[in-house]
Design an enzyme around this catalytic site. Structure first.
Site, mmCIF file in Angstrom:
data_model
loop_
_atom_site.group_PDB
_atom_site.id
_atom_site.type_symbol
_atom_site.label_atom_id
_atom_site.label_comp_id
_atom_site.label_asym_id
_atom_site.label_seq_id
_atom_site.Cartn_x
_atom_site.Cartn_y
_atom_site.Cartn_z
ATOM 1 C CG ASP A 38 -2.052 -1.057 0.991
ATOM 2 O OD1 ASP A 38 -2.351 -1.382 -0.164
ATOM 3 O OD2 ASP A 38 -2.583 -1.559 1.994
ATOM 4 C CD GLU A 113 -19.768 -5.771 7.193
ATOM 5 O OE1 GLU A 113 -19.042 -6.420 6.428
ATOM 6 O OE2 GLU A 113 -20.857 -5.279 6.855
ATOM 7 C CE LYS A 115 -9.768 -5.258 3.695
ATOM 8 N NZ LYS A 115 -9.074 -6.381 3.111
ATOM 9 C CG ASP A 117 -5.827 -12.140 5.479
ATOM 10 O OD1 ASP A 117 -5.978 -11.800 4.292
ATOM 11 O OD2 ASP A 117 -4.710 -12.328 5.998
ATOM 12 C CD GLU A 173 -12.507 -12.093 1.977
ATOM 13 O OE1 GLU A 173 -13.368 -11.515 1.270
ATOM 14 O OE2 GLU A 173 -11.284 -11.846 1.910
ATOM 15 C CE1 TYR A 225 -17.546 -8.937 1.062
ATOM 16 C CE2 TYR A 225 -16.468 -10.293 2.713
ATOM 17 C CZ TYR A 225 -16.489 -9.730 1.448
ATOM 18 O OH TYR A 225 -15.476 -9.974 0.582
ATOM 19 C CE LYS A 312 -5.361 -3.854 3.694
ATOM 20 N NZ LYS A 312 -4.540 -4.838 3.097
ATOM 21 C CB CYS A 406 25.052 -32.909 2.845
ATOM 22 S SG CYS A 406 24.005 -33.417 4.225
ATOM 23 C CB CYS A 409 26.460 -37.051 5.088
ATOM 24 S SG CYS A 409 25.702 -36.665 3.501
ATOM 25 C CB CYS A 424 21.783 -34.399 1.148
ATOM 26 S SG CYS A 424 22.901 -35.763 1.498
ATOM 27 C CB CYS A 430 22.542 -38.317 4.615
ATOM 28 S SG CYS A 430 22.405 -36.680 5.306
#
Ligand code: IVH
Length: 670
Positions: A38, A113, A115, A117, A173, A225, A312, A406, A409, A424, A430
């Site tokens: 934003d 309300e 919001k 996500d 949502e 909503y 937000k 690695c 090993c 690896c 290993c």
């Protein structure tokens, strides 16, 4: 800055923001926080006001959102799906309130309300039935995901009560509750699948899946909503929300009618901390002018309504020091970097580690030893590093370089084409891979061996008692050695050996999953077993045969082929078989062979609650029936599940072919 440089900066912002939009909307994998996005968007918008001559036609300030994916039918929205203006501070909110008062006076109310996500979905109802569910897409047109939306229990397929118009749209949502997300993501990690970063991505990935039976297994939820009708039915948004609740929609119980902006602030402050007690994620508050006539008077900008705004909450972030990067080797050899941080308090917990995902992330952040890093805990379980404060970096700080060998090993690491992770390849030598594979084999979801835990496996390995999963089945010959080990009483040894013995009865799909073949998770193992029936057919299957199975793509097929090419793997399988483990599909009682369906031809279509299509096919064939590939007059029955394609149904009806359920099929052979 010269004019040329300003234009260049604006073009760069357009390109960057469009990429972020694509990552967010199309890939569902954002790489920037909403706040930073934003901020950049605002910077671009300000520059565009100052230098309108440099405005780019592609600018994200001119569009609502991302693009649409290819896999689903594209549907144009009757009313565009707009976004909301964002604010992060109270002054912006006050300005919003002032603008509204200036336009419509002081006699109005707000609805506050949460919001949510998640991802927005537009539902169309015709004559009280759910006709269509469409994602937001680019705001003008989106993906038709009706088949998947129908698996969401809180989206009514048929409405209750009366008073709803013949046709209307309602928006809401779709999201996933955090406990479900944690559980399913832990499963993904266990299956060596890439975990989702947060519930929103998981919900979005789920809603866009091709197989709705898989969607049905992942619990999604939906809050509604906003109601759209051709003729205005109610005076206000609040009244509409009350009505739609009566029709069977889930409306969030925390919505609040506020008399003025101070009550809005109260709501915002209350949820600032209370939001962490919810079982789902919210990233802010939405404030809407309640009265429809007033909404109409206020109108819209090109992108969003003037009568609503979102406040937000900032993701919580804190700066700390990167002490070192360590590398974890998983059971399939994937080497994952982990940032070890100077412990710091963030969102109520002490953070000591952050995920770095893979080598690319180290490069993206250009990490150096001792860097001051900004750590964010947003929707994710594990915090992540979002940026480095390079101003604080010591001149002689060592660059972090992903290792070539690695860390466990010393084998040379490899990276497969098209994959981001390094592996690896030394799976037989290993230690964390050896131990990890055995731990996976005994785990609850695989062989579920009682009396044997992860630590015991590690101790046994260190003492040279087990090195392969087949060694577990000769532990009973080593009871003297076991008794000599610390902390092992007779009781626990007997318990463990009993558990190991009992595991020989575990079905083939559990054994197959337990082998820990990359990309062969629980569901895939089940599909493979249903199709190939025994290990020999699976070992001998070609790439084409493998990919012909529902849900087995090229990646899984290649992984299987590679696994069975290795003689040591075949040797292990043979040993396990000798010990009496199950390498053949077990049939359910109902599938016991008969000739009751002889001379009858079937087609199976749609999704079934209790059986996969492959299982039903087996039942039919085991009882003498035949499966046809297309609808014709030769067909005796169409076995229909949920979400069957309308064209099949139409054709079957035309030919007057009886359509039966899976239960009715079972009745035929009872
Ligand atoms: S109302 C024209 N209400 O936020 C009004 N949106 O930035 C449209 N969202 O696309 C939206 N919770 O995905 C509204 N209670 C809520 C919401 C909400 C989450 C999302 C929605 C929308 C985005 C707008």
């Amino acid at each position: 800055m010269s004019l040329f440089e300003i234009k260049e900066q604006m073009d760069a912002l357009v390109k960057e923001l469009n990429q972020h939009n694509y990552n967010y909307y199309v890939l569902a994998q954002p790489t920037i926080s909403d706040f930073d996005f934003d901020k950049k968007l605002k910077k671009l918008a300000d520059l565009e006001i100052q230098y309108p001559e440099f405005q780019n036609a592609d600018s994200p300030t001119q569009k609502v959102g991302g693009e649409i994916t290819k896999e689903f039918k594209t549907v144009k929205h009757k009313w565009p799906m707009l976004s909301l203006g964002n604010t992060y501070n109270e002054q912006d909110l006050r300005d919003f309130d002032d603008r509204i008062k200036k336009a419509i006076g002081t006699d109005f109310e707000y609805v506050c309300e949460l919001k949510f996500d998640g991802l927005s979905l537009s539902l169309t109802y015709e004559n009280g039935q759910l006709a269509r569910a469409v994602t937001r897409g680019d705001g003008t047109q989106g993906d038709d995901v009706t088949i998947n939306a129908k698996t969401i229990h809180t989206i009514p397929k048929r409405l209750k009560g009366s008073g709803f118009p013949d046709e209307f749209e309602i928006r809401g949502e779709v999201f996933m509750h955090r406990p479900a997300f944690d559980r399913l993501n832990a499963e993904r990690i266990e299956n060596e699948e890439v975990p989702y970063a947060n519930p929103r991505n998981f919900a979005s990935g789920t809603l866009k899946m091709q197989d709705s039976s898989e969607v049905a297994k992942r619990p999604l939820d939906c809050f509604l909503y906003f109601l759209y009708t051709d003729k205005r039915l109610y005076r206000s948004h609040w009244e509409s929300l009350m009505a739609v609740k009566e029709w069977g929609f889930q409306v969030c119980e925390h919505n609040k009618l506020c008399k003025n902006i101070d009550e809005v602030y109260e709501f915002i402050h209350y949820w600032q901390n209370k939001r962490f007690d919810l079982s789902y994620d919210i990233d802010g508050i939405v404030v809407k002018v309640n009265n429809y006539a007033q909404q109409q008077e206020l109108g819209f900008t090109a992108k969003s309504p003037r009568w609503a705004i979102s406040y937000k909450y900032k993701a919580q972030e804190v700066e700390t020091i990167l002490e070192k990067v360590t590398y974890q080797v998983g059971r399939t050899g994937a080497v994952t970097p982990v940032a070890n941080l100077k412990p710091v308090l963030l969102a109520g917990t002490v953070v000591k580690r952050a995920t770095l995902h893979n080598a690319n992330e180290i490069i993206r952040l250009d990490l150096h030893q001792g860097d001051a890093v900004l750590v964010e805990k947003g929707g994710e379980i594990i915090p992540k590093i979002i940026s480095v404060n390079t101003l604080k970096r010591n001149a002689d700080a060592q660059k972090i370089v992903y290792p070539e060998k690695c860390p466990e090993c010393e084998s040379d690491l490899i990276r497969k084409e098209g994959e981001v992770a390094f592996y690896c390849p030394n799976d037989e030598g290993c230690p964390p891979q050896i131990v990890g594979k055995m731990q996976h084999f005994i785990s609850r979801k695989a062989m579920n061996i009682d009396g044997l835990g992860n630590e015991t496996i590690e101790t046994f390995y260190r003492n040279g008692l087990v090195e392969h999963i087949s060694d577990l089945y000769i532990l009973n010959e080593k009871s003297d050695l076991l008794k000599r080990m610390d902390r092992f009483g007779d009781r626990s040894i007997t318990n463990m050996l009993d558990g190991i013995e009992k595991s020989k009865q575990m079905p083939f799909e559990k054994v197959l999953f337990g082998l820990g073949i990359r990309y062969v998770g629980e569901t895939v193992a089940k599909k493979i077993v249903a199709h190939f029936k025994n290990i020999d057919s699976l070992i001998n299957a070609t790439y084409e045969e493998l990919t012909s199975v529902d849900e087995i793509g090229g990646r899984i097929a290649e992984s299987l082929l590679e696994y069975f090419q290795e003689p040591k793997h075949l040797e292990q399988i043979e040993k396990l078989r000798q010990h009496g483990l199950q390498f053949e599909a077990q049939f359910k009682v109902v599938e016991l062979a008969s000739s009751k369906l002889e001379g009858k031809a079937f087609i199976i279509s749609g999704v079934f609650e209790n059986y996969s299509r492959d299982e039903l096919k087996d039942i039919i064939e085991a009882n003498g029936g035949k499966i046809l590939s297309s609808i014709s007059s030769k067909l005796s029955y169409l076995v229909a599940g949920d979400n069957m394609g309308p064209s099949k149904l139409e054709k079957a009806n035309k030919l007057k072919i009886p359509i039966i359920t899976d239960d009715e099929l079972l009745d035929l052979i009872k």
